[in-house]
Motif scaffolding. Structure first.
Motif, PDB file in Angstrom:
ATOM      1  N   ILE A  35      21.792 -54.072  29.702  1.00  8.06           N
ATOM      2  CA  ILE A  35      23.181 -54.205  30.173  1.00  8.06           C
ATOM      3  C   ILE A  35      23.346 -53.517  31.529  1.00  8.06           C
ATOM      4  O   ILE A  35      23.940 -54.065  32.470  1.00  8.06           O
ATOM      5  CB  ILE A  35      24.159 -53.585  29.139  1.00  8.06           C
TER       6      ILE A  35
ATOM      7  N   ILE B  23      32.326 -47.056  28.505  1.00  8.69           N
ATOM      8  CA  ILE B  23      33.005 -47.954  27.561  1.00  8.69           C
ATOM      9  C   ILE B  23      32.092 -49.133  27.170  1.00  8.69           C
ATOM     10  O   ILE B  23      32.071 -49.566  26.011  1.00  8.69           O
ATOM     11  CB  ILE B  23      34.364 -48.429  28.135  1.00  8.69           C
ATOM     12  N   THR B  24      31.303 -49.598  28.131  1.00  7.72           N
ATOM     13  CA  THR B  24      30.390 -50.709  27.815  1.00  7.72           C
ATOM     14  C   THR B  24      29.317 -50.259  26.828  1.00  7.72           C
ATOM     15  O   THR B  24      28.992 -50.975  25.884  1.00  7.72           O
ATOM     16  CB  THR B  24      29.712 -51.226  29.098  1.00  7.72           C
TER      17      THR B  24
ATOM     18  N   LEU C  18      30.670 -50.006  23.388  1.00  7.61           N
ATOM     19  CA  LEU C  18      30.813 -51.362  22.831  1.00  7.61           C
ATOM     20  C   LEU C  18      29.457 -51.899  22.364  1.00  7.61           C
ATOM     21  O   LEU C  18      29.326 -52.416  21.240  1.00  7.61           O
ATOM     22  CB  LEU C  18      31.388 -52.273  23.926  1.00  7.61           C
TER      23      LEU C  18
ATOM     24  N   PHE D 111      31.033 -47.855  36.893  1.00  9.93           N
ATOM     25  CA  PHE D 111      32.053 -46.940  36.346  1.00  9.93           C
ATOM     26  C   PHE D 111      32.476 -47.356  34.934  1.00  9.93           C
ATOM     27  O   PHE D 111      33.098 -46.593  34.215  1.00  9.93           O
ATOM     28  CB  PHE D 111      33.277 -46.856  37.274  1.00  9.93           C
ATOM     29  N   LEU D 112      32.126 -48.581  34.569  1.00  7.21           N
ATOM     30  CA  LEU D 112      32.451 -49.040  33.203  1.00  7.21           C
ATOM     31  C   LEU D 112      31.357 -48.673  32.202  1.00  7.21           C
ATOM     32  O   LEU D 112      31.382 -49.117  31.060  1.00  7.21           O
ATOM     33  CB  LEU D 112      32.624 -50.557  33.186  1.00  7.21           C
TER      34      LEU D 112
ATOM     35  N   LEU E 260      34.158 -58.905  32.695  1.00  9.22           N
ATOM     36  CA  LEU E 260      32.925 -58.445  32.058  1.00  9.22           C
ATOM     37  C   LEU E 260      33.210 -57.835  30.692  1.00  9.22           C
ATOM     38  O   LEU E 260      32.597 -58.211  29.687  1.00  9.22           O
ATOM     39  CB  LEU E 260      32.212 -57.407  32.937  1.00  9.22           C
ATOM     40  N   LEU E 261      34.182 -56.917  30.667  1.00 11.96           N
ATOM     41  CA  LEU E 261      34.477 -56.259  29.386  1.00 11.96           C
ATOM     42  C   LEU E 261      35.013 -57.248  28.374  1.00 11.96           C
ATOM     43  O   LEU E 261      34.595 -57.272  27.212  1.00 11.96           O
ATOM     44  CB  LEU E 261      35.482 -55.137  29.601  1.00 11.96           C
TER      45      LEU E 261
ATOM     46  N   PHE F 222      30.205 -60.320  21.805  1.00 15.07           N
ATOM     47  CA  PHE F 222      29.811 -59.454  20.684  1.00 15.07           C
ATOM     48  C   PHE F 222      30.595 -59.810  19.421  1.00 15.07           C
ATOM     49  O   PHE F 222      30.062 -59.821  18.315  1.00 15.07           O
ATOM     50  CB  PHE F 222      30.025 -57.987  21.039  1.00 15.07           C
TER      51      PHE F 222
ATOM     52  N   LEU G  99      26.739 -56.222  39.377  1.00 12.68           N
ATOM     53  CA  LEU G  99      28.158 -56.498  39.610  1.00 12.68           C
ATOM     54  C   LEU G  99      28.882 -55.299  40.218  1.00 12.68           C
ATOM     55  O   LEU G  99      30.093 -55.353  40.462  1.00 12.68           O
ATOM     56  CB  LEU G  99      28.842 -56.899  38.291  1.00 12.68           C
ATOM     57  N   ASN G 100      28.125 -54.216  40.435  1.00 13.72           N
ATOM     58  CA  ASN G 100      28.669 -53.011  41.060  1.00 13.72           C
ATOM     59  C   ASN G 100      29.863 -52.417  40.299  1.00 13.72           C
ATOM     60  O   ASN G 100      30.890 -52.061  40.878  1.00 13.72           O
ATOM     61  CB  ASN G 100      29.066 -53.328  42.512  1.00 13.72           C
ATOM     62  N   ILE G 101      29.748 -52.403  39.004  1.00 14.26           N
ATOM     63  CA  ILE G 101      30.827 -51.814  38.196  1.00 14.26           C
ATOM     64  C   ILE G 101      30.262 -50.772  37.239  1.00 14.26           C
ATOM     65  O   ILE G 101      30.554 -50.766  36.041  1.00 14.26           O
ATOM     66  CB  ILE G 101      31.626 -52.888  37.414  1.00 14.26           C
TER      67      ILE G 101
ATOM     68  N   THR H   7      36.427 -58.446  38.091  1.00 18.17           N
ATOM     69  CA  THR H   7      35.064 -58.419  37.543  1.00 18.17           C
ATOM     70  C   THR H   7      35.007 -57.550  36.291  1.00 18.17           C
ATOM     71  O   THR H   7      34.433 -57.941  35.266  1.00 18.17           O
ATOM     72  CB  THR H   7      34.076 -57.841  38.582  1.00 18.17           C
ATOM     73  N   ALA H   8      35.621 -56.358  36.405  1.00 26.84           N
ATOM     74  CA  ALA H   8      35.606 -55.427  35.276  1.00 26.84           C
ATOM     75  C   ALA H   8      36.264 -56.041  34.054  1.00 26.84           C
ATOM     76  O   ALA H   8      35.722 -56.009  32.940  1.00 26.84           O
ATOM     77  CB  ALA H   8      36.307 -54.137  35.672  1.00 26.84           C
TER      78      ALA H   8
ATOM     79  N   LEU I 293      23.757 -56.312  34.305  1.00 22.42           N
ATOM     80  CA  LEU I 293      25.197 -56.595  34.420  1.00 22.42           C
ATOM     81  C   LEU I 293      25.919 -55.559  35.282  1.00 22.42           C
ATOM     82  O   LEU I 293      26.541 -55.896  36.273  1.00 22.42           O
ATOM     83  CB  LEU I 293      25.844 -56.638  33.022  1.00 22.42           C
ATOM     84  N   LEU I 294      25.821 -54.304  34.897  1.00 25.97           N
ATOM     85  CA  LEU I 294      26.638 -53.283  35.554  1.00 25.97           C
ATOM     86  C   LEU I 294      26.211 -53.044  37.001  1.00 25.97           C
ATOM     87  O   LEU I 294      27.059 -53.021  37.904  1.00 25.97           O
ATOM     88  CB  LEU I 294      26.588 -51.971  34.755  1.00 25.97           C
TER      89      LEU I 294
ATOM     90  N   THR J 139      37.159 -56.097  42.146  1.00 24.25           N
ATOM     91  CA  THR J 139      36.544 -55.190  41.176  1.00 24.25           C
ATOM     92  C   THR J 139      37.271 -55.246  39.838  1.00 24.25           C
ATOM     93  O   THR J 139      36.649 -55.314  38.781  1.00 24.25           O
ATOM     94  CB  THR J 139      36.576 -53.746  41.716  1.00 24.25           C
TER      95      THR J 139
ATOM     96  N   LEU K  35      32.143 -59.500  27.340  1.00 25.57           N
ATOM     97  CA  LEU K  35      31.225 -58.803  26.422  1.00 25.57           C
ATOM     98  C   LEU K  35      31.847 -58.686  25.030  1.00 25.57           C
ATOM     99  O   LEU K  35      31.200 -58.950  24.020  1.00 25.57           O
ATOM    100  CB  LEU K  35      30.914 -57.398  26.956  1.00 25.57           C
TER     101      LEU K  35
END
Lengths: 195, 249
Positions: free
Chosen positions: A61, A77-78, A81, A73-74, B10-11, B18, A69-71, B6-7, A65-66, B3, B14
């Protein structure tokens, strides 16, 4: 060369930077599930399993993905999950394929979902820029280290039950003191491998 | 903006993926559970606290369904709630009478445990209650009183902590379901003649009750009648026919 590196990662995660006794992650199961060796073993096995597959999944992941996508900071939480889903999924599969294994792991498998040590492994993996294999070995080592700490603690506590501990110190208080002493002892591994 | 988008995607993505995977897995890998276990599991608090000594509520529900443990062990449920799952009550499997013969005169420490050390106690029956009241002394709820050396259980006060069962050196305190009113109040496994010689109320393994039972709920195990609580309807036919009155209600 690669094997040496992996061995160092493993040893470092299992002993030098023991997740329970050096990083102080996952203290709750360490004190909660260390009353009986049998339960401690079950918990330890479950943790090894979850930490290894969580290292695998979170690495994928993170790197596919992270980071693209340059994210990043998530990340937290990812990872939560991913780990939660993974554990639930694995539990369903085990329940179907091997009821005996599910019986052995019992409630520990779902409980590990909320174990900070597992999230810790995933985060530390990405912080220390380990590659895929390195992450898996680190997860495995962390799990083994957790199991060692848990088994040692349970063995001590089983013996403590038979000894003359002052009433006010019985149970959790003496367990904390033992944990502190064990932690001191494990600090002695510092310098065993230099990263 | 990019951003955030995208965030969120993505979340959300996902989570959706899931969720679908788990939903599919729950169908694909569904395991059939005994409806009895499921029923008990539903009645439990579901806290998975582990205070019962089992691995979570599911492990506890299985143990209750198998009859290995009592539902009262769950600390989060009050007595009424546990009664919904199963009703159980301790009984003494002995009817020792006050004037029953003694093997010898015992003047040692007045506890069953101590008396037991001396050739199994002074009761003429080797399986019988010694009557020193270890069970009533250990009961934290005062639910056991001694009447002429025989423990009597108070259903209202008993919390089924099983302490009396653990302390009884003769292992003659057993739990029976509350709805099983008829039970064999004897533990003597000797042959009929020997059993009768040491106690008038002993089960002599004569099989009269087995013939009397219209539901085939009684079997003979080691010269002792055993009632199957699943088949028994408390009709009392066996009580009427039992020559020694070893079966009681």
């Amino acid at each position: 060369m690669l094997l040496t590196k992996l061995f160092i990662i493993f040893l470092s995660a299992a002993l030098v930077n023991n997740y329970v006794l050096n990083r102080f992650l996952g203290i709750c199961p360490f004190l909660g599930v260390s009353k009986k060796s049998s339960a401690a073993f079950g918990m330890g096995m479950a943790v090894i399993f979850v930490m290894t597959i969580a290292s695998m999944a979170t690495w994928v992941i993170q790197h596919y993905l992270l980071i693209p996508l340059n994210i990043t900071f998530l990340q937290t939480i990812t990872f939560i999950l991913v780990i939660a889903t993974l554990v639930q999924f694995v539990e369903m599969v085990i329940a179907k394929i091997s009821p005996a294994l599910q019986q052995a792991l019992g409630i520990y498998l779902p409980l590990i979902t909320t174990n900070c040590a597992v999230l810790g492994v995933a985060t530390i993996n990405s912080d220390s820029n380990l590659d895929f294999i390195g992450s898996i070995v680190n997860g495995l080592g962390a799990g083994v280290g957790f199991t060692i700490a848990l088994l040692l603690m349970s063995a001590i506590r089983e013996r403590l039950d038979l000894t003359d501990v002052p009433d006010c110190m019985r149970g959790i208080p003496i367990a904390f003191i033992i944990a502190g002493l064990m932690s001191l002892a494990f600090m002695g591994f510092t310098g065993l491998v230099s990263q | 903006m990019q951003t955030i988008l995208t965030a969120t995607l993505l979340l959300g993505g996902l989570g959706l993926v899931f969720g679908l995977v788990l939903g599919y897995a729950s169908r694909k890998f569904a395991v059939k559970i005994d409806p009895k276990i499921e029923e008990i599991f539903k009645a439990l608090p579901g806290a998975n606290c582990g205070a019962c000594g089992f691995t979570g509520c599911m492990g506890f529900a299985k143990a209750v369904a198998d009859g290995k443990v009592l539902p009262d062990r769950c600390v989060l449920m009050d007595k009424k709630e546990t009664e919904l799952i199963s009703k159980t009550f301790p009984v003494l499997l002995c009817q020792r009478t006050a004037n029953q013969q003694r093997k010898f005169l015992y003047i040692g420490i007045q506890t069953c445990k101590a008396a037991m050390l001396l050739s199994g106690g002074n009761n003429s029956c080797d399986y019988g209650c010694l009557g020193f009241g270890d069970c009533s002394k250990i009961c934290p709820f005062g639910a056991i009183s001694l009447k002429q050396g025989i423990p009597v259980f108070d259903k209202e006060l008993c919390k089924i902590c099983e302490k009396c069962i653990e302390v009884c050196p003769k292992n003659i305190i057993k739990l029976v379901p509350n709805n099983q009113e008829v039970y064999v109040a004897c533990s003597n496994r000797d042959k009929g003649k020997d059993a009768r010689a040491v106690c008038k109320a002993a089960c002599i393994g004569c099989s009269v009750c087995i013939k009397a039972c219209p539901l085939d709920a009684i079997t003979l195990e080691n010269n002792l009648a055993v009632i199957d609580p699943k088949k028994c309807t408390n009709c009392g036919e066996c009580i009427k026919k039992c020559p020694t009155k070893a079966i009681v209600k």
